[in-house]
Scaffold this motif. Structure first.
Motif, PDB file in Angstrom:
ATOM      1  N   ARG A   1     -99.917 -43.554 -58.479  1.00 55.96           N
ATOM      2  CA  ARG A   1    -100.174 -44.080 -59.822  1.00 55.96           C
ATOM      3  C   ARG A   1     -99.647 -45.506 -59.861  1.00 55.96           C
ATOM      4  N   GLU A   2    -100.530 -46.439 -60.168  1.00 58.97           N
ATOM      5  CA  GLU A   2    -100.162 -47.858 -60.239  1.00 58.97           C
ATOM      6  C   GLU A   2     -99.462 -48.324 -58.964  1.00 58.97           C
TER       7      GLU A   2
ATOM      8  N   TYR B   1     -96.010 -34.984 -59.749  1.00 55.70           N
ATOM      9  CA  TYR B   1     -96.064 -34.481 -61.125  1.00 55.70           C
ATOM     10  C   TYR B   1     -95.535 -33.057 -61.174  1.00 55.70           C
TER      11      TYR B   1
ATOM     12  N   SER C   1    -101.122 -39.859 -50.374  1.00 54.77           N
ATOM     13  CA  SER C   1    -101.759 -39.192 -51.507  1.00 54.77           C
ATOM     14  C   SER C   1    -102.512 -37.936 -51.076  1.00 54.77           C
TER      15      SER C   1
END
Length: 127
Positions: A108-109, A115, A45
């Motif tokens: 995400r999750e 994105y 990340s």
């Protein structure tokens, strides 16, 4: 038999006895590495990355706030979800396509996500 010949023999034997999906993943991973792209399994990340892989799935996701086009890119080591916000369809973005993408990794999750990545549709690699 020398070290080089033994390695070639082991690779050939592995190709004859391995599952097709494993071989495909190996080919994808090797192609991505040779192209200079970052391997998905090594991405974390916040990192800005360029990746090369094949789209396994593409779907339109209507959400209350904003619709999106989501695709799963697999490079032979791990999958990354590509999300284009506000898009229903993008010409050429379809399962089976080989793509080079660039963006900043988010999580995400529990899944790695890019994105609105920059993208380039590539010619499929043929052995």
């Amino acid at each position: 038999m020398g070290g080089t010949d033994g390695g070639a023999f082991r690779r050939m034997l592995r190709r004859l006895t391995s599952d097709v999906e494993v071989l495909d993943a190996d080919d994808l991973s090797e192609g991505a590495q040779l192209s200079g792209a970052r391997r998905a399994v090594e991405c974390a990340s916040g990192q800005e990355v360029t990746m090369l892989g094949r789209l396994r799935s593409v779907e339109f996701c209507p959400h209350d706030a904003e619709a999106s086009l989501e695709a799963e890119l697999f490079d032979g080591t791990d999958a990354v979800t590509l999300i284009w916000l506000g898009r229903r369809r993008i010409p050429g973005i379809e399962p089976g396509r080989t793509m080079r993408v660039h963006g900043r990794i988010a999580v995400r999750e529990g899944r790695k996500v890019l994105y609105n990545p920059y993208y380039e549709i590539c010619q499929a690699h043929t052995p």
